[in-house]
Each structure stands twice: as C-alpha cells, then as structure tokens.
Design a protein around this motif. Structure first.
Motif, PDB file in Angstrom:
ATOM      1  N   ALA A 273      -7.272   7.494 -54.593  1.00 59.26           N
ATOM      2  CA  ALA A 273      -6.084   7.467 -55.439  1.00 59.26           C
ATOM      3  C   ALA A 273      -4.979   8.341 -54.856  1.00 59.26           C
ATOM      4  CB  ALA A 273      -6.434   7.916 -56.853  1.00 59.26           C
ATOM      5  N   ARG A 274      -5.351   9.481 -54.284  1.00 60.56           N
ATOM      6  CA  ARG A 274      -4.339  10.367 -53.701  1.00 60.56           C
ATOM      7  C   ARG A 274      -3.705   9.744 -52.458  1.00 60.56           C
ATOM      8  NH1 ARG A 274      -8.361  14.093 -55.200  1.00 60.56           N
ATOM      9  NH2 ARG A 274      -9.213  14.225 -53.085  1.00 60.56           N
ATOM     10  N   ILE A 275      -4.526   9.127 -51.622  1.00 64.89           N
ATOM     11  CA  ILE A 275      -3.990   8.475 -50.418  1.00 64.89           C
ATOM     12  C   ILE A 275      -3.064   7.330 -50.818  1.00 64.89           C
ATOM     13  CG2 ILE A 275      -4.573   7.146 -48.351  1.00 64.89           C
ATOM     14  CD1 ILE A 275      -7.260   8.662 -48.328  1.00 64.89           C
ATOM     15  N   LEU A 276      -3.505   6.518 -51.777  1.00 65.48           N
ATOM     16  CA  LEU A 276      -2.698   5.388 -52.233  1.00 65.48           C
ATOM     17  C   LEU A 276      -1.381   5.871 -52.835  1.00 65.48           C
ATOM     18  CD1 LEU A 276      -2.441   2.357 -52.698  1.00 65.48           C
ATOM     19  CD2 LEU A 276      -3.738   2.635 -54.827  1.00 65.48           C
ATOM     20  N   SER A 277      -1.416   6.964 -53.580  1.00 62.76           N
ATOM     21  CA  SER A 277      -0.201   7.509 -54.168  1.00 62.76           C
ATOM     22  C   SER A 277       0.775   7.970 -53.091  1.00 62.76           C
ATOM     23  CB  SER A 277      -0.555   8.683 -55.087  1.00 62.76           C
ATOM     24  OG  SER A 277       0.604   9.280 -55.625  1.00 62.76           O
ATOM     25  N   ASP A 278       0.254   8.631 -52.049  1.00 61.41           N
ATOM     26  CA  ASP A 278       1.122   9.080 -50.955  1.00 61.41           C
ATOM     27  C   ASP A 278       1.807   7.900 -50.278  1.00 61.41           C
ATOM     28  OD1 ASP A 278       0.456  11.697 -51.432  1.00 61.41           O
ATOM     29  OD2 ASP A 278      -1.027  11.829 -49.811  1.00 61.41           O
ATOM     30  N   VAL A 279       1.036   6.851 -49.993  1.00 67.18           N
ATOM     31  CA  VAL A 279       1.589   5.673 -49.317  1.00 67.18           C
ATOM     32  C   VAL A 279       2.591   4.968 -50.226  1.00 67.18           C
ATOM     33  CG1 VAL A 279       1.019   3.401 -48.362  1.00 67.18           C
ATOM     34  CG2 VAL A 279      -0.395   5.377 -47.799  1.00 67.18           C
ATOM     35  N   ARG A 280       2.266   4.883 -51.508  1.00 73.05           N
ATOM     36  CA  ARG A 280       3.192   4.251 -52.439  1.00 73.05           C
ATOM     37  C   ARG A 280       4.526   4.998 -52.482  1.00 73.05           C
ATOM     38  NH1 ARG A 280       5.794   4.356 -56.884  1.00 73.05           N
ATOM     39  NH2 ARG A 280       6.000   2.512 -58.237  1.00 73.05           N
TER      40      ARG A 280
ATOM     41  N   VAL B 228     -19.169   1.220 -54.460  1.00 74.39           N
ATOM     42  CA  VAL B 228     -18.165   1.491 -55.489  1.00 74.39           C
ATOM     43  C   VAL B 228     -17.397   2.749 -55.112  1.00 74.39           C
ATOM     44  CG1 VAL B 228     -19.529   0.368 -57.289  1.00 74.39           C
ATOM     45  CG2 VAL B 228     -19.775   2.827 -56.902  1.00 74.39           C
ATOM     46  N   GLU B 229     -16.300   2.978 -55.809  1.00 71.51           N
ATOM     47  CA  GLU B 229     -15.503   4.175 -55.548  1.00 71.51           C
ATOM     48  C   GLU B 229     -16.295   5.421 -55.923  1.00 71.51           C
ATOM     49  OE1 GLU B 229     -10.799   5.407 -56.022  1.00 71.51           O
ATOM     50  OE2 GLU B 229     -11.631   3.755 -57.198  1.00 71.51           O
ATOM     51  N   GLY B 230     -16.117   6.478 -55.146  1.00 67.08           N
ATOM     52  CA  GLY B 230     -16.940   7.665 -55.315  1.00 67.08           C
ATOM     53  C   GLY B 230     -16.576   8.533 -56.502  1.00 67.08           C
ATOM     54  N   GLY B 231     -15.383   8.418 -57.004  1.00 63.84           N
ATOM     55  CA  GLY B 231     -15.010   9.188 -58.175  1.00 63.84           C
ATOM     56  C   GLY B 231     -14.403  10.552 -57.888  1.00 63.84           C
ATOM     57  N   ASN B 232     -14.178  10.882 -56.595  1.00 61.38           N
ATOM     58  CA  ASN B 232     -13.576  12.185 -56.289  1.00 61.38           C
ATOM     59  C   ASN B 232     -12.048  12.123 -56.233  1.00 61.38           C
ATOM     60  OD1 ASN B 232     -13.087  10.905 -53.866  1.00 61.38           O
ATOM     61  ND2 ASN B 232     -14.477  12.180 -52.642  1.00 61.38           N
ATOM     62  N   GLY B 233     -11.492  10.935 -56.399  1.00 57.59           N
ATOM     63  CA  GLY B 233     -10.041  10.802 -56.480  1.00 57.59           C
ATOM     64  C   GLY B 233      -9.313  10.742 -55.152  1.00 57.59           C
ATOM     65  N   ARG B 234     -10.028  10.773 -54.030  1.00 55.45           N
ATOM     66  CA  ARG B 234      -9.311  10.829 -52.746  1.00 55.45           C
ATOM     67  C   ARG B 234      -8.591   9.523 -52.444  1.00 55.45           C
ATOM     68  NH1 ARG B 234      -9.509  11.166 -47.101  1.00 55.45           N
ATOM     69  NH2 ARG B 234     -11.517  10.118 -46.846  1.00 55.45           N
TER      70      ARG B 234
END
Length: 246
Positions: free
Chosen positions: A157-164, A149-155
């Motif tokens: 989400a940050r990578i996906l946001s940058d690519v988006r 599962v996702e680790g919960g540290n938000g990394r």
C-alpha cells in the motif's frame, strides 16, 4: 531458429563489493513485483512480459548504485557495461552485474538473458519478508490448494501510494519512485491499477515523461540515473510491446 541469449554467468570473487544497500533492504525489482501483485485475484499483473520488466528493475537498480553505465558501441548503439570494482553485494544484482561484466551488451540482450530466472527468487524474498504470504484453501471441500495473499504489513500500500502521488498527484519523484512509475508504464500494466491510479490522459502523459527521464529539476548527481533509467524503461517498453500476448 533464433539463437537464445547467453545467460548470466556464475559469480566471480575478484571484484571489490561496494553495494550501496544493506542485504536486508528490498531491491527495486522486489518492490516492482510486490506492486504488480493483485490482492483481489492473487495474481501478478503482466505475467506475459514480467521477465523483461523485472530485468529492467534490476538494471535500473544497478544504474542507481553506479554499478553499470551506458557506452556507445562501434555501431552507434548504446550498450550497458559494468563499472569496474563496483560489484553489488545483493546476490540477484550481483548475478546480473557479472553477466554485464563479461562484456558490454545491448539492453535488450541483457533483459532477455537475466529476466527468466528472476520471478521465483524475488517472490521468495517477498514471502520471507512477509510482504506476501501463502495460504492453504480447500476447494469443493476436497482439494487443497495454496494461494498467495497480501502479507498485511502495509508495504504494498505504501509503494502504491508513492507511485500514485508521482503519477496522479504531481509529487516530485525520488529516483526509486520514478523508476517504478516508468517501469510500470513500460510493462503495459498501468491500466490495471485504475481507479487507484486513474487511467487518464494526464497520468499517461506523466508516465511517458518519467519513462523519457524527465523527472523534474532534481539533483545534478541524478542525471546519470535518469538517463540510464530512461534507456532501460524504453527498452522494456519495446520488449513488452513486441512480446506476443495470450
């Protein structure tokens, strides 16, 4: 039967280590694997072509650190070759660098050789870093299974946001976000990120531009990185398209 490509050789100790990243910093391949992880299903998008895509990320990382370069072969094709005395310190990158250092090789050959062994050590790094974590579950009240599962540290989400932002928001890419975007396109998995990254004609056109190395003005020093990433991403696209699905 087709001859299998020779795999990476054991590490050599003669070269000077001048890696450009801390051993603790995530590699591009780690970021790509984390991005491809699908939290809703606990699976990795594009498993059928994953080895090529991760290998492409490793080569793109080596190119960005000026550890490898492109050179024309006697037949007029482009090979990748190791830059002397530019061995990276990261163990996964070093193994790939050693393989290329033995002699110049075509990108497709390198992708096929180094890719199959990458998934597990990269996944282990993501678990160790707590970007992902393992969780025990019981099925039907009897059977215990372990899921990721996702680790919960938000990394992620940050990578996906940058690519988006690069693909859909018109943001000027960094070499890292451009490479991730190009490799995501090359992997054939980009439609699976809709609606977070909308699957539109504009996004497709933007991804194709990045895959061809058209990142915008940028710094002149990034020209080599853009060229190498374009070669690698294009080779990943060809390899992924040729891979049987199923």
């Amino acid at each position: 039967m087709a001859q299998q490509p020779e795999g990476p050789r054991a590490e050599r100790g003669a070269e000077t280590h001048v890696g450009t990243r801390s051993l603790d910093a995530p590699t591009l391949a780690e970021d790509l694997l984390l991005l491809l992880f699908q939290p809703d299903s606990g699976t990795i998008a594009g498993e059928n072509t994953l080895s090529y895509v991760l290998a492409g990320a490793v080569l793109a990382d080596l190119a960005a650190g000026e550890h490898i370069s492109a050179a024309p072969s006697r037949m007029g094709f482009l090979n990748v070759e190791a830059v002397e005395r530019r061995a990276p310190t990261d163990r996964i990158l070093r193994s790939a660098w050693d393989y290329v250092a033995a002699r110049p090789r075509g990108v497709q050959t390198v992708l096929a050789a180094i890719g199959p062994t990458l998934r597990e050590p990269l996944l282990e790094r993501l678990l160790t870093r707590r970007d992902l974590r393992q969780e025990s579950r019981t099925t039907l009240g009897l059977f215990k299974t372990t899921v990721i599962v996702e680790g919960g540290n938000g990394r992620r989400a940050r990578i996906l946001s940058d690519v988006r932002e690069v693909l859909a928001g018109g943001a000027e890419p960094t070499p890292r976000s451009a490479a991730l975007s190009a490799l995501l396109w090359g992997s054939g998995t980009l439609p699976q990120f809709d609606p977070t990254i909308p699957w539109t004609s504009e996004v497709i056109a933007r991804a194709q531009e990045l895959e061809r190395g058209n990142w915008g003005a940028g710094a002149a020093a990034e020209a080599v990185t853009r060229t190498m990433t374009a070669i690698i991403a294009g080779s990943v696209l060809v390899a992924a398209a040729a891979r049987p699905q199923g």
